[in-house]
Scaffold this active site. Structure first.
Site, PDB file in Angstrom:
ATOM      1  N   ASP A 286      53.125  41.257  43.965  1.00 34.41           N
ATOM      2  CA  ASP A 286      52.321  40.910  42.828  1.00 34.41           C
ATOM      3  C   ASP A 286      50.731  40.841  43.766  1.00 34.41           C
ATOM      4  O   ASP A 286      51.103  40.514  44.418  1.00 34.41           O
ATOM      5  CB  ASP A 286      52.413  39.998  42.258  1.00 34.41           C
TER       6      ASP A 286
ATOM      7  N   HIS B 266      46.784  22.689  32.480  1.00 35.65           N
ATOM      8  CA  HIS B 266      45.873  23.267  33.549  1.00 35.65           C
ATOM      9  C   HIS B 266      44.519  23.652  32.886  1.00 35.65           C
ATOM     10  O   HIS B 266      43.097  23.265  32.731  1.00 35.65           O
ATOM     11  CB  HIS B 266      45.259  23.490  34.858  1.00 35.65           C
TER      12      HIS B 266
ATOM     13  N   LYS C  30      40.672  41.158  40.982  1.00 35.24           N
ATOM     14  CA  LYS C  30      40.303  41.086  42.570  1.00 35.24           C
ATOM     15  C   LYS C  30      40.166  41.695  42.986  1.00 35.24           C
ATOM     16  O   LYS C  30      39.078  42.721  43.238  1.00 35.24           O
ATOM     17  CB  LYS C  30      41.561  40.412  42.753  1.00 35.24           C
TER      18      LYS C  30
ATOM     19  N   TYR D 229      41.904  58.588  23.110  1.00 32.09           N
ATOM     20  CA  TYR D 229      43.120  57.197  22.603  1.00 32.09           C
ATOM     21  C   TYR D 229      44.302  58.150  24.291  1.00 32.09           C
ATOM     22  O   TYR D 229      45.204  57.275  24.489  1.00 32.09           O
ATOM     23  CB  TYR D 229      43.241  57.563  21.614  1.00 32.09           C
TER      24      TYR D 229
ATOM     25  N   ALA E 190      47.552  41.471  43.229  1.00 32.00           N
ATOM     26  CA  ALA E 190      46.030  41.277  43.329  1.00 32.00           C
ATOM     27  C   ALA E 190      44.901  41.215  44.307  1.00 32.00           C
ATOM     28  O   ALA E 190      43.856  41.898  44.196  1.00 32.00           O
ATOM     29  CB  ALA E 190      46.154  39.575  42.343  1.00 32.00           C
TER      30      ALA E 190
ATOM     31  N   PHE F 251      52.628  32.830  41.468  1.00 32.68           N
ATOM     32  CA  PHE F 251      51.279  32.410  40.737  1.00 32.68           C
ATOM     33  C   PHE F 251      51.538  31.680  39.211  1.00 32.68           C
ATOM     34  O   PHE F 251      52.315  32.165  38.418  1.00 32.68           O
ATOM     35  CB  PHE F 251      50.131  33.429  41.136  1.00 32.68           C
ATOM     36  N   ASP F 252      50.719  31.047  39.071  1.00 33.34           N
ATOM     37  CA  ASP F 252      51.259  30.007  37.383  1.00 33.34           C
ATOM     38  C   ASP F 252      50.999  31.205  36.958  1.00 33.34           C
ATOM     39  O   ASP F 252      51.966  30.857  35.762  1.00 33.34           O
ATOM     40  CB  ASP F 252      50.442  29.544  37.080  1.00 33.34           C
TER      41      ASP F 252
HETATM   42  N1  F0G Z   1      48.913  37.066  40.079  1.00 41.18           N
HETATM   43  C1  F0G Z   1      47.887  36.186  41.975  1.00 41.18           C
HETATM   44  C2  F0G Z   1      48.135  36.257  42.357  1.00 41.18           C
HETATM   45  C3  F0G Z   1      46.729  36.362  40.527  1.00 41.18           C
HETATM   46  O1  F0G Z   1      45.872  35.449  41.308  1.00 41.18           O
HETATM   47  C4  F0G Z   1      46.541  36.198  39.038  1.00 41.18           C
HETATM   48  C5  F0G Z   1      45.351  35.406  38.581  1.00 41.18           C
HETATM   49  C6  F0G Z   1      47.724  36.421  38.519  1.00 41.18           C
HETATM   50  C7  F0G Z   1      48.386  37.412  39.014  1.00 41.18           C
HETATM   51  C8  F0G Z   1      46.798  37.003  37.293  1.00 41.18           C
HETATM   52  O2  F0G Z   1      45.793  37.879  37.150  1.00 41.18           O
HETATM   53  O3  F0G Z   1      43.636  37.411  35.947  1.00 41.18           O
HETATM   54  O4  F0G Z   1      44.368  39.251  35.358  1.00 41.18           O
HETATM   55  O5  F0G Z   1      46.060  37.849  34.563  1.00 41.18           O
HETATM   56  N2  F0G Z   1      44.514  34.892  39.406  1.00 41.18           N
HETATM   57  C9  F0G Z   1      42.980  33.937  38.812  1.00 41.18           C
HETATM   58  C10 F0G Z   1      42.968  33.037  39.438  1.00 41.18           C
HETATM   59  C11 F0G Z   1      43.413  33.264  37.204  1.00 41.18           C
HETATM   60  O6  F0G Z   1      41.832  32.454  39.486  1.00 41.18           O
HETATM   61  O7  F0G Z   1      44.157  32.797  41.165  1.00 41.18           O
HETATM   62  P1  F0G Z   1      45.096  38.084  35.614  1.00 41.18           P
END
Ligand code: F0G
Length: 458
Positions: A216, A450, A259, A73, A218, A125-126
């Site tokens: 960000d 979406h 990613k 833990y 990823a 990102f969304d």
């Molecule tokens: N930032 C970026 C640039 C992303 O592309 C994603 C996720 C996230 C943050 C959020 O990360 O999914 O681990 O919570 N993108 C995926 C996609 C879902 O299909 O592009 P997460």
């Protein structure tokens, strides 16, 4: 003389069989899914390009690290291995694991944002935008103008326009801007990279106004690959050197490890400021878990530490991005309209040019995704009006400049024969494109519609 071809720097040790359905069966499946590709069962998909997130194949090194995960833990060995990697590779002395990228955003933005704040950046990102708008703050897109032009060539279309950024900060007042977010590479803009020069320039603006700069991150390794390929002065640097230099300009980072961590689940926050780290630990414990696991198992942290190391190797990145170029070039030869230059993790088909007779509010990119699935069993994802969602205040549809269908390529999963199959599928849709008709929304959630929206044919 022909240039040297590329080949993957790995061989296949285990396979996962795929099932094929007939065209009629697929037509029934997508009707049952109410024309939302997220509602399909994965076993009904032949080539799954919905996302490159959490869909990669781990290496034998990662699987063996997984077997040695420490599930304590507190103070687990696997946490310490991940913390060391984040410090050595990315340069962040403080690290908090989270269960995925959006959880990292939730924790960090809980510490940073309040109602009516503004968060400028390149296109967010969304999930990031969701976390900003959920807190009644505003996400502001300060991308360069070329970012919104489907075929405008710019080697770094993910760049921020620093004049737009600075003008905006001055207009709303520094006190309203608690953070600037730079997404590397910029997914919403088409997997487009940000140059080192732009990173430096954005950082200079942030320093001038004393605003923290968050990445960000990823797809940070893919961003570094493009810097090496396209930016003067970086050809002879290793990916790891470039990555270190990129993060040198960031005060904080959020990571979706699904990613460029090449694992199936996980995320983390990297921080340089101890006070901000302490603030974040409170939210991390509340939302994610104790600070040495934060929603991840020890074995997953162990595999992630290895994944970060592998994702920042040139040979791996070269094979990955060359495969995406291979797909892009084949589609281009077939006359399919695409976003250019090609992205780092995906090819984006220009649905506006593909289906010009379908207006944005009848979701041409969603239609294209549905038709591609019917023709070939390939599942892609809409990045257009459905994803852009409604304005949180006026509830009007936000029609984006680009209507795209994203073909996201999972890491180390598909061969170029799969790429050829994708090309064939899109050619089938292309040949009868004039007969394809629009969609209407039957149900939509109030935010991030979406994922769960349902549609009917018009
Ligand atoms: N930032 C970026 C640039 C992303 O592309 C994603 C996720 C996230 C943050 C959020 O990360 O999914 O681990 O919570 N993108 C995926 C996609 C879902 O299909 O592009 P997460």
């Amino acid at each position: 003389m022909k240039s040297m071809p590329y080949a993957e720097p790995w061989r296949i040790k285990m396979i996962e069989p795929l099932k094929t359905l007939s065209r009629d069966e697929r037509m029934q499946k997508i009707e049952n899914a109410e024309y939302n590709l997220f509602n399909l069962k994965s076993e009904d998909v032949f080539i799954d390009l919905l996302t490159d997130s959490g869909t990669g194949a781990m290496s034998d090194r990662q699987w063996s690290a997984l077997m040695q995960g420490d599930e304590s833990y507190a103070g687990s060995r696997s946490f310490l291995a991940l913390k060391e990697t984040v410090k050595n590779l990315l340069g962040f002395p403080f690290m908090l694991p989270t269960h995925q990228g959006r959880a990292a955003e939730n924790v960090l933005l809980s510490a940073l944002l309040k109602e009516d704040d503004y968060v400028p950046g390149n296109a967010h990102f969304d999930t990031t935008k969701g976390h900003i708008e959920f807190r009644k703050a505003h996400a502001i897109d300060c991308s360069i103008d070329e970012a919104g032009e489907v075929r405008a060539y710019h080697p770094f279309k993910g760049n921020i326009d620093c004049k737009k950024l600075e003008d905006f900060i001055v207009k709303v007042g520094v006190n309203k801007v608690p953070v600037v977010i730079l997404t590397v590479t910029c997914n919403t803009g088409g997997g487009q990279p940000v140059s080192m020069q732009n990173i430096k320039d954005v950082s200079a603006v942030c320093k001038k106004y004393n605003i923290p700069l968050m990445f960000d991150s990823a797809r940070f390794a893919e961003n570094a690959y493009f810097i090496k390929q396209r930016e003067d002065g970086y050809q002879d640097k290793t990916i790891k050197e470039i990555v270190k230099e990129m993060f040198n300009y960031a005060d904080a980072m959020t990571m979706s490890s699904k990613k460029d961590g090449i694992v199936n689940i996980g995320g983390f926050i990297g921080l340089k400021d101890e006070n901000l780290y302490r603030e974040c630990t409170v939210f991390n414990i509340m939302f994610e878990g104790f600070i040495t696991y934060g929603g991840m198992s020890g074995r997953d942290m162990a595999a992630l530490a290895v994944g970060l190391d592998e994702a920042t190797e040139f040979d791996y990145l070269h094979a990955r991005i060359s495969q995406i170029e291979y797909l892009g070039n084949k589609l281009k030869e077939a006359g399919i309209p695409l976003l250019e230059p090609f992205g780092g993790h995906a090819i984006y088909v220009d649905a506006k040019d593909f289906l010009p007779h379908i207006p944005p509010t009848q979701y041409p990119a969603q239609v294209l995704g549905v038709e591609l699935y019917i023709e070939s069993g390939v599942r892609a994802v809409e990045i257009g009006t459905v994803l852009a969602d409604r304005d949180p205040v006026t509830r009007e549809e936000r029609v984006p400049k680009m209507e795209l269908l994203r073909l996201a390529i999972p890491r180390r999963v598909y061969t170029n024969n799969h790429m050829d199959m994708i090309v064939w599928g899109l050619q089938q849709v292309w040949e009868n494109r004039k007969s394809r008709t629009g969609l209407r929304i039957k149900y939509e959630a109030p935010i991030m519609r979406h994922f769960t929206a349902t549609f009917e044919k018009i």
